[in-house]
Design a protein around this motif. Structure first.
Motif, PDB file in Angstrom:
ATOM      1  N   ARG A  23       0.831  -1.209   0.000  1.00 53.70           N
ATOM      2  CA  ARG A  23       0.000   0.000   0.000  1.00 53.70           C
ATOM      3  C   ARG A  23       0.862   1.254   0.000  1.00 53.70           C
ATOM      4  N   VAL A  24       2.098   1.113  -0.470  1.00 58.80           N
ATOM      5  CA  VAL A  24       3.030   2.241  -0.385  1.00 58.80           C
ATOM      6  C   VAL A  24       2.967   3.122  -1.625  1.00 58.80           C
ATOM      7  N   LEU A  25       3.291   4.378  -1.402  1.00 62.29           N
ATOM      8  CA  LEU A  25       3.187   5.367  -2.468  1.00 62.29           C
ATOM      9  C   LEU A  25       4.521   5.519  -3.184  1.00 62.29           C
ATOM     10  N   PRO A  26       4.561   5.243  -4.502  1.00 58.76           N
ATOM     11  CA  PRO A  26       5.809   5.480  -5.229  1.00 58.76           C
ATOM     12  C   PRO A  26       6.287   6.908  -4.975  1.00 58.76           C
ATOM     13  N   GLY A  27       7.560   7.064  -4.747  1.00 62.12           N
ATOM     14  CA  GLY A  27       8.092   8.398  -4.444  1.00 62.12           C
ATOM     15  C   GLY A  27       8.322   8.558  -2.939  1.00 62.12           C
ATOM     16  N   MET A  40     -10.506  -1.318  -2.259  1.00 60.73           N
ATOM     17  CA  MET A  40     -11.373  -0.232  -1.805  1.00 60.73           C
ATOM     18  C   MET A  40     -10.585   1.061  -1.607  1.00 60.73           C
ATOM     19  N   GLU A  41      -9.384   0.959  -1.090  1.00 60.46           N
ATOM     20  CA  GLU A  41      -8.578   2.168  -0.862  1.00 60.46           C
ATOM     21  C   GLU A  41      -8.321   2.902  -2.179  1.00 60.46           C
ATOM     22  N   ASN A  42      -7.882   2.157  -3.164  1.00 60.63           N
ATOM     23  CA  ASN A  42      -7.562   2.806  -4.436  1.00 60.63           C
ATOM     24  C   ASN A  42      -8.824   3.263  -5.164  1.00 60.63           C
ATOM     25  N   TYR A  64     -11.613   4.255  -3.687  1.00 60.33           N
ATOM     26  CA  TYR A  64     -12.035   5.478  -2.982  1.00 60.33           C
ATOM     27  C   TYR A  64     -11.341   6.684  -3.614  1.00 60.33           C
ATOM     28  N   ARG A  65     -10.046   6.529  -3.853  1.00 61.74           N
ATOM     29  CA  ARG A  65      -9.270   7.641  -4.413  1.00 61.74           C
ATOM     30  C   ARG A  65      -9.720   7.935  -5.848  1.00 61.74           C
ATOM     31  N   ASP A  66      -9.982   6.899  -6.607  1.00 59.03           N
ATOM     32  CA  ASP A  66     -10.396   7.091  -8.010  1.00 59.03           C
ATOM     33  C   ASP A  66     -11.746   7.814  -8.069  1.00 59.03           C
ATOM     34  N   ASN A 113     -13.063   9.717  -5.760  1.00 60.68           N
ATOM     35  CA  ASN A 113     -12.877  11.077  -5.256  1.00 60.68           C
ATOM     36  C   ASN A 113     -12.246  11.972  -6.334  1.00 60.68           C
ATOM     37  N   ILE A 114     -11.258  11.456  -7.044  1.00 58.57           N
ATOM     38  CA  ILE A 114     -10.620  12.244  -8.114  1.00 58.57           C
ATOM     39  C   ILE A 114     -11.631  12.488  -9.235  1.00 58.57           C
ATOM     40  N   ALA A 115     -12.464  11.490  -9.521  1.00 58.43           N
ATOM     41  CA  ALA A 115     -13.491  11.672 -10.562  1.00 58.43           C
ATOM     42  C   ALA A 115     -14.430  12.804 -10.181  1.00 58.43           C
ATOM     43  N   ILE A 149     -11.643  16.645  -0.607  1.00 62.92           N
ATOM     44  CA  ILE A 149     -11.775  16.450  -2.056  1.00 62.92           C
ATOM     45  C   ILE A 149     -10.370  16.406  -2.668  1.00 62.92           C
ATOM     46  N   HIS A 150     -10.140  15.437  -3.537  1.00 58.77           N
ATOM     47  CA  HIS A 150      -8.831  15.299  -4.165  1.00 58.77           C
ATOM     48  C   HIS A 150      -8.671  16.312  -5.295  1.00 58.77           C
ATOM     49  N   LYS A 151      -7.574  16.172  -6.036  1.00 67.43           N
ATOM     50  CA  LYS A 151      -7.253  17.190  -7.051  1.00 67.43           C
ATOM     51  C   LYS A 151      -7.701  16.760  -8.448  1.00 67.43           C
ATOM     52  N   PRO A 152      -8.219  17.701  -9.220  1.00 65.15           N
ATOM     53  CA  PRO A 152      -8.470  17.384 -10.633  1.00 65.15           C
ATOM     54  C   PRO A 152      -7.142  17.308 -11.386  1.00 65.15           C
ATOM     55  N   GLY A 207      -6.072  13.375 -15.816  1.00 68.64           N
ATOM     56  CA  GLY A 207      -6.490  11.968 -15.799  1.00 68.64           C
ATOM     57  C   GLY A 207      -5.757  11.236 -14.702  1.00 68.64           C
ATOM     58  N   VAL A 208      -6.150  10.006 -14.490  1.00 72.64           N
ATOM     59  CA  VAL A 208      -5.547   9.198 -13.433  1.00 72.64           C
ATOM     60  C   VAL A 208      -4.685   8.114 -14.071  1.00 72.64           C
ATOM     61  N   GLY A 209      -3.433   8.063 -13.633  1.00 73.95           N
ATOM     62  CA  GLY A 209      -2.535   7.078 -14.245  1.00 73.95           C
ATOM     63  C   GLY A 209      -1.957   6.132 -13.225  1.00 73.95           C
ATOM     64  N   GLY A 210      -0.917   5.427 -13.674  1.00 72.21           N
ATOM     65  CA  GLY A 210      -0.273   4.448 -12.810  1.00 72.21           C
ATOM     66  C   GLY A 210      -0.938   3.105 -12.976  1.00 72.21           C
ATOM     67  N   HIS A 211      -0.366   2.139 -12.310  1.00 68.35           N
ATOM     68  CA  HIS A 211      -0.814   0.757 -12.477  1.00 68.35           C
ATOM     69  C   HIS A 211      -1.750   0.353 -11.354  1.00 68.35           C
ATOM     70  N   CYS A 212      -2.166   1.320 -10.519  1.00 67.14           N
ATOM     71  CA  CYS A 212      -2.992   0.945  -9.359  1.00 67.14           C
ATOM     72  C   CYS A 212      -4.358   1.600  -9.424  1.00 67.14           C
ATOM     73  N   ILE A 213      -4.373   2.939  -9.296  1.00 68.95           N
ATOM     74  CA  ILE A 213      -5.670   3.610  -9.140  1.00 68.95           C
ATOM     75  C   ILE A 213      -6.503   3.537 -10.416  1.00 68.95           C
ATOM     76  N   ALA A 214      -5.831   3.544 -11.573  1.00 73.60           N
ATOM     77  CA  ALA A 214      -6.573   3.465 -12.838  1.00 73.60           C
ATOM     78  C   ALA A 214      -6.971   2.018 -13.167  1.00 73.60           C
ATOM     79  N   PHE A 222       3.195   9.500 -14.798  1.00 70.42           N
ATOM     80  CA  PHE A 222       1.784   9.583 -14.413  1.00 70.42           C
ATOM     81  C   PHE A 222       1.553  10.487 -13.214  1.00 70.42           C
ATOM     82  N   LYS A 223       2.645  10.791 -12.489  1.00 69.68           N
ATOM     83  CA  LYS A 223       2.542  11.802 -11.433  1.00 69.68           C
ATOM     84  C   LYS A 223       3.929  12.368 -11.149  1.00 69.68           C
ATOM     85  N   GLY A 224       3.974  13.377 -10.290  1.00 69.91           N
ATOM     86  CA  GLY A 224       5.209  14.125 -10.121  1.00 69.91           C
ATOM     87  C   GLY A 224       6.341  13.353  -9.476  1.00 69.91           C
TER      88      GLY A 224
HETATM   89  N1  SAJ Z   1      -4.177  12.002  -8.936  1.00 73.94           N
HETATM   90  C1  SAJ Z   1      -5.060  13.022  -9.257  1.00 73.94           C
HETATM   91  N2  SAJ Z   1      -5.576  13.752  -8.228  1.00 73.94           N
HETATM   92  C2  SAJ Z   1      -5.273  13.506  -6.935  1.00 73.94           C
HETATM   93  C3  SAJ Z   1      -4.387  12.446  -6.624  1.00 73.94           C
HETATM   94  C4  SAJ Z   1      -3.865  11.709  -7.653  1.00 73.94           C
HETATM   95  O1  SAJ Z   1      -5.357  13.288 -10.419  1.00 73.94           O
HETATM   96  O2  SAJ Z   1      -5.793  14.209  -6.057  1.00 73.94           O
HETATM   97  C5  SAJ Z   1      -3.605  11.186 -10.018  1.00 73.94           C
HETATM   98  C6  SAJ Z   1      -2.091  11.227 -10.047  1.00 73.94           C
HETATM   99  O3  SAJ Z   1      -1.607  12.320 -10.761  1.00 73.94           O
HETATM  100  C7  SAJ Z   1      -1.789   9.916 -10.720  1.00 73.94           C
HETATM  101  C8  SAJ Z   1      -2.897   8.986 -10.212  1.00 73.94           C
HETATM  102  O4  SAJ Z   1      -3.912   9.836  -9.727  1.00 73.94           O
HETATM  103  O5  SAJ Z   1      -1.897  10.017 -12.125  1.00 73.94           O
HETATM  104  C9  SAJ Z   1      -2.474   8.044  -9.112  1.00 73.94           C
HETATM  105  O6  SAJ Z   1      -1.590   8.673  -8.209  1.00 73.94           O
HETATM  106  P1  SAJ Z   1      -1.641   8.482  -6.637  1.00 73.94           P
HETATM  107  O7  SAJ Z   1      -0.565   9.291  -6.036  1.00 73.94           O
HETATM  108  O8  SAJ Z   1      -3.017   8.752  -6.135  1.00 73.94           O
HETATM  109  O9  SAJ Z   1      -1.454   6.941  -6.432  1.00 73.94           O
HETATM  110  P2  SAJ Z   1      -0.359   5.849  -6.851  1.00 73.94           P
HETATM  111  O10 SAJ Z   1      -0.921   5.053  -7.984  1.00 73.94           O
HETATM  112  O11 SAJ Z   1       0.998   6.397  -7.009  1.00 73.94           O
HETATM  113  O12 SAJ Z   1      -0.362   4.978  -5.510  1.00 73.94           O
HETATM  114  C10 SAJ Z   1      -1.596   4.457  -5.006  1.00 73.94           C
HETATM  115  C11 SAJ Z   1      -1.634   4.677  -3.503  1.00 73.94           C
HETATM  116  N3  SAJ Z   1      -2.973   4.393  -2.987  1.00 73.94           N
HETATM  117  C12 SAJ Z   1      -3.629   5.254  -2.181  1.00 73.94           C
HETATM  118  O13 SAJ Z   1      -3.169   6.331  -1.861  1.00 73.94           O
HETATM  119  C13 SAJ Z   1      -4.958   4.810  -1.660  1.00 73.94           C
HETATM  120  C14 SAJ Z   1      -0.612   3.797  -2.833  1.00 73.94           C
HETATM  121  O14 SAJ Z   1      -0.722   3.883  -1.417  1.00 73.94           O
HETATM  122  C15 SAJ Z   1      -0.790   2.338  -3.275  1.00 73.94           C
HETATM  123  O15 SAJ Z   1       0.183   1.498  -2.699  1.00 73.94           O
HETATM  124  C16 SAJ Z   1      -0.624   2.291  -4.768  1.00 73.94           C
HETATM  125  O16 SAJ Z   1      -1.664   3.090  -5.348  1.00 73.94           O
HETATM  126  C17 SAJ Z   1      -0.736   0.858  -5.225  1.00 73.94           C
HETATM  127  O17 SAJ Z   1       0.295   0.246  -5.502  1.00 73.94           O
HETATM  128  O18 SAJ Z   1      -1.846   0.325  -5.238  1.00 73.94           O
END
Ligand code: SAJ
Length: 436
Positions: free
Chosen positions: A150-154, A204-206, A208-210, A212-214, A245-248, A251-258, A312-314
């Motif tokens: 559940r760790v965040l790259p970076g 569910m964690e990821n 939730y984030r997707d 919220n970002i939507a 509320i998360h950030k617009p 789009g949402v990238g990476g191999h997890c949340i998308a 896909f992110k900073g």
């Molecule tokens: N993004 C937005 N708005 C935001 C937050 C993110 O547009 O408010 C975008 C980012 O730019 C990026 C994408 O969403 O393109 C995903 O970035 P992220 O930082 O939200 O997540 P990941 O994919 O780097 O890591 C997530 C994390 N999950 C959660 O925070 C619930 C991480 O803890 C997980 O371990 C990881 O997925 C995973 O491997 O599943």
């Protein structure tokens, strides 16, 4: 205690190194011979702050080895990718192959942990039947669990240690054995549950984030119609103690949340309506950005866009499922000329320049797609001098656009007030026709 880590990617490699640092004898396995060649020489193949230094530190200890072949061990951690197929269902081939690869080495009392993110019931319905081929009694002779990463790259090394950890065993003893292993370095709380619940918690964690970002992205689109700045509105709404509320963005990238929301959808397609709609909204953002540019440049073939950011992110080098990559390919399809810059991405990419100056030289617009720290510091005056046009479009809200406007730019932020956008679009269309 000997541990074998199968899959040395963004999660497996840091996990292997972390265990070795904490006095466990670790053998890391990957099918990619290039990765192994590099690791044997002490070089990591991913960008993650502090990871190379930690590897340097443990390399001399003799506790960490790498290879393409599994070795007998007391515990096995499987951390291989689980991509989605074209039909958005989970591709479990790597999990199956990794499980099969350890079968010849498994002995009574071994601990087998799956860290990869998987659809619910994968441990019970996919892994356990495979492990039964060992002829051991899987429920009595082996300890099996899911402990999702559940760790965040970076920020991986910090989160590996301090995040809470979920451990879901096929029985209580499996959960306890797994927790005991992670306690070697985890300082967060380790929560014990069953395997299927652990699989769902991760998803569910990821998701939730997707979702919220939507919501944030939908608000950004609404802001441009209604006439308010979504970033300011979100900041103010988040002053409420129960709102986050998360950030617009583009789009949402990476191999997890998308990806992960699809794993829930797959298990309940007629029920998971909100999840599905959220995925659609987030997937629509790249073309929303492209439409914006098209409205600014009626003749794309004559316009050169300088793209800042591919990952896909900073501050990371990962371009998997990156919305920036989708924006780039859609802009090329429309006929724009492009130059692309990403100081974090080493791999080759079409139209990619080595430095910022060459990227913006002669461009009509700058398009910021990734929130890398370097981009926040870009000198707007210098950019203006190098460019032919004067448009800047920030999809991440990282630039100080007042400064850019002072430097002569028509500045636009995704989710900015509609009146501003219209006014700027008019100005830009005129100045563009004027030959800039
Ligand atoms: N993004 C937005 N708005 C935001 C937050 C993110 O547009 O408010 C975008 C980012 O730019 C990026 C994408 O969403 O393109 C995903 O970035 P992220 O930082 O939200 O997540 P990941 O994919 O780097 O890591 C997530 C994390 N999950 C959660 O925070 C619930 C991480 O803890 C997980 O371990 C990881 O997925 C995973 O491997 O599943």
């Amino acid at each position: 205690m000997k541990l074998c880590v199968i899959g040395l990617g963004y999660i497996g490699l840091p996990t292997a190194i972390m265990f070795a640092k904490h006095n466990v004898e670790v053998h890391g396995v990957d099918i990619n011979t290039e990765v192994i060649k590099g690791l044997v020489l002490g070089n990591i193949h991913i960008e993650e702050p502090g990871l190379q230094e930690m590897l340097d530190e443990v390399m001399d200890s003799g506790r960490l080895s790498f290879g393409t072949i599994t070795q007998p061990a007391d515990a096995f951690i499987i951390s291989v990718p689980t991509p989605i197929k074209a039909d958005k269902s989970a591709n479990l081939d790597y999990v199956v192959q990794a499980t099969q690869s350890i079968l010849p080495y498994i002995k009574k009392n071994n601990l087998i942990i799956l860290e990869s993110t998987v659809p619910p019931r994968t441990v019970e319905d996919v892994m356990m039947p495979l492990l039964e081929q060992t002829r051991l009694n899987v429920k009595e002779d082996l300890y099996i669990s899911h402990s999702p990463e559940r760790v965040l790259p970076g920020n991986l090394l910090e989160e590996l240690v301090y995040n809470d950890r979920i451990v879901g065993g096929i029985n209580t003893i499996s959960s306890e054995r797994t927790a005991e292993l992670y306690r070697k370095f985890v300082k967060g709380t380790i929560h014990l549950t069953d395997a299927t619940t652990a699989e769902m918690v991760k998803l569910m964690e990821n998701t939730y984030r997707d979702v919220n970002i939507a919501f944030a992205n939908e608000m950004a689109k609404i802001a441009e119609n209604v006439g308010f700045n979504v970033w300011e509105a979100i900041e103010l709404a988040n002053c409420h103690p129960r709102v986050n509320i998360h950030k617009p963005g583009p789009g949402v990238g990476g191999h997890c949340i998308a990806v992960d929301p699809w794993f829930i959808y797959e298990s309940a397609p007629t029920i998971a309506k909100l999840i599905h709609t959220s995925r659609e909204i987030n997937d629509s953002m790249p073309s929303f950005v492209v439409q914006k540019l098209k409205s600014m440049f009626p003749f794309p073939a004559e316009a050169k866009i300088a793209i800042l950011g591919l990952s896909f992110k900073g501050n990371i080098d990962d371009i998997r499922e990156s919305p920036a990559v989708t924006v780039v390919s859609q802009l090329l399809e429309v006929g724009f000329q492009l130059s692309v810059f990403d100081p974090h991405v080493g791999e080759k990419f079409p139209n990619k320049e080595e430095n910022l100056e060459d990227t913006v030289k002669g461009a009509h617009a700058i398009l910021v797609l990734t929130d890398h720290r370097e981009f926040k510091e870009v000198d707007s005056k210098e950019m203006r001098n190098l460019m032919k046009g004067n448009i800047v479009l920030d999809t991440r809200n990282i630039l100080d656009l007042e400064k850019w406007t002072e430097a002569g730019f028509s500045s636009y932020v995704l989710g900015g007030a509609a009146t501003d956008v219209l006014r700027r679009t008019e100005i830009n269309a005129i100045s563009f026709k004027g030959g800039e």
